[in-house]
Design an enzyme around this catalytic site. Structure first.
Site, PDB file in Angstrom:
ATOM      1  CG  ASP A   1      58.222  79.929 -39.890  1.00 50.50           C
ATOM      2  OD1 ASP A   1      58.907  79.443 -38.973  1.00 50.50           O
ATOM      3  OD2 ASP A   1      56.983  80.116 -39.798  1.00 50.50           O
ATOM      4  CB  ILE A   2      53.863  77.902 -42.381  1.00 42.87           C
ATOM      5  CG1 ILE A   2      52.646  77.756 -43.272  1.00 42.87           C
ATOM      6  CG2 ILE A   2      53.483  77.958 -40.911  1.00 42.87           C
ATOM      7  CD1 ILE A   2      51.945  76.418 -43.133  1.00 42.87           C
TER       8      ILE A   2
ATOM      9  CG  ASN B   1      62.674  79.575 -30.143  1.00 44.16           C
ATOM     10  OD1 ASN B   1      63.243  80.457 -29.535  1.00 44.16           O
ATOM     11  ND2 ASN B   1      61.852  79.815 -31.157  1.00 44.16           N
TER      12      ASN B   1
ATOM     13  CG  HIS C   1      63.156  74.283 -35.615  1.00 43.68           C
ATOM     14  ND1 HIS C   1      62.593  73.407 -34.715  1.00 43.68           N
ATOM     15  CD2 HIS C   1      62.656  75.506 -35.307  1.00 43.68           C
ATOM     16  CE1 HIS C   1      61.776  74.076 -33.909  1.00 43.68           C
ATOM     17  NE2 HIS C   1      61.809  75.356 -34.237  1.00 43.68           N
TER      18      HIS C   1
ATOM     19  CG  HIS D   1      63.434  80.080 -36.001  1.00 44.26           C
ATOM     20  ND1 HIS D   1      62.132  80.213 -36.415  1.00 44.26           N
ATOM     21  CD2 HIS D   1      63.408  79.244 -34.940  1.00 44.26           C
ATOM     22  CE1 HIS D   1      61.346  79.499 -35.636  1.00 44.26           C
ATOM     23  NE2 HIS D   1      62.097  78.905 -34.716  1.00 44.26           N
TER      24      HIS D   1
HETATM   25  P1  5GP Z   1      59.604  77.028 -32.674  1.00 40.94           P
HETATM   26  O1  5GP Z   1      58.667  77.832 -31.836  1.00 40.94           O
HETATM   27  O2  5GP Z   1      59.425  75.541 -32.425  1.00 40.94           O
HETATM   28  O3  5GP Z   1      61.029  77.477 -32.557  1.00 40.94           O
HETATM   29  O4  5GP Z   1      59.230  77.344 -34.176  1.00 40.94           O
HETATM   30  C1  5GP Z   1      58.435  76.538 -34.975  1.00 40.94           C
HETATM   31  C2  5GP Z   1      58.241  77.270 -36.285  1.00 40.94           C
HETATM   32  O5  5GP Z   1      57.685  76.357 -37.208  1.00 40.94           O
HETATM   33  C3  5GP Z   1      57.296  78.463 -36.204  1.00 40.94           C
HETATM   34  O6  5GP Z   1      57.975  79.628 -36.654  1.00 40.94           O
HETATM   35  C4  5GP Z   1      56.139  78.079 -37.129  1.00 40.94           C
HETATM   36  O7  5GP Z   1      55.622  79.167 -37.864  1.00 40.94           O
HETATM   37  C5  5GP Z   1      56.784  77.041 -38.038  1.00 40.94           C
HETATM   38  N1  5GP Z   1      55.857  76.037 -38.539  1.00 40.94           N
HETATM   39  C6  5GP Z   1      54.941  75.342 -37.816  1.00 40.94           C
HETATM   40  N2  5GP Z   1      54.285  74.485 -38.612  1.00 40.94           N
HETATM   41  C7  5GP Z   1      54.800  74.652 -39.862  1.00 40.94           C
HETATM   42  C8  5GP Z   1      54.509  74.050 -41.121  1.00 40.94           C
HETATM   43  O8  5GP Z   1      53.646  73.180 -41.256  1.00 40.94           O
HETATM   44  N3  5GP Z   1      55.225  74.473 -42.190  1.00 40.94           N
HETATM   45  C9  5GP Z   1      56.190  75.430 -42.069  1.00 40.94           C
HETATM   46  N4  5GP Z   1      56.843  75.762 -43.182  1.00 40.94           N
HETATM   47  N5  5GP Z   1      56.494  76.024 -40.907  1.00 40.94           N
HETATM   48  C10 5GP Z   1      55.789  75.641 -39.806  1.00 40.94           C
END
Ligand code: 5GP
Length: 122
Positions: A33-34, A91, A104, A106
């Protein structure tokens, strides 16, 4: 919800933006994760165009679903998470604050994660 091919993970899958890859096979990609929330924070995504867990569960092929589950466990093992433990989270939708509309998982690890997910402050 229809799949948005311009979401950030679709761009990663097409190689349009980079990622810090930790695993890849025919059906699955995983990368760090970024913006990690824990010392180890890995995202696991199917390569197919699925919006959410329930979309993947309904529309994914047997091969895709099997590959995804096998990969998630292997990723946790290979990242050294087994002994101390880890948490898997998906999520889904507005109330869960899903930001990226490509399914996805986590995988969080590397510290005591607490017993429960804390609700956001009101
Ligand atoms: P969500 O809230 O959709 O469950 O989580 C999305 C996740 O994607 C977040 O933890 C966010 O930090 C990660 N994320 C968003 N954009 C990028 C990206 O460009 N690269 C990576 N590696 N992670 C990302």
């Amino acid at each position: 919800m229809t799949y948005d091919p311009d979401n950030i993970f679709a761009k990663i899958l097409r190689g349009e933006i980079p990622c810090d890859k930790v695993y890849e096979d025919d059906h699955v990609l995983a990368f760090n994760d970024i913006n990690p929330q824990t010392p180890k924070h890995i995202l696991v995504i199917p390569k197919g165009a699925y919006v959410s867990f329930d979309d993947f569960s309904e529309q994914g092929s047997e091969a895709e679903i099997a590959a995804f589950m096998r990969a998630a466990g292997k990723i946790a093992r290979d990242a050294g998470m087994i002994e101390s433990g880890y948490r898997i989270l998906a999520n889904t939708g507005r109330d869960a604050h899903q930001d990226v509309p490509h399914f996805h998982l986590h995988i969080f690890a590397g510290k005591n994660l607490g017993r429960m997910i804390k609700p956001p402050e009101k």
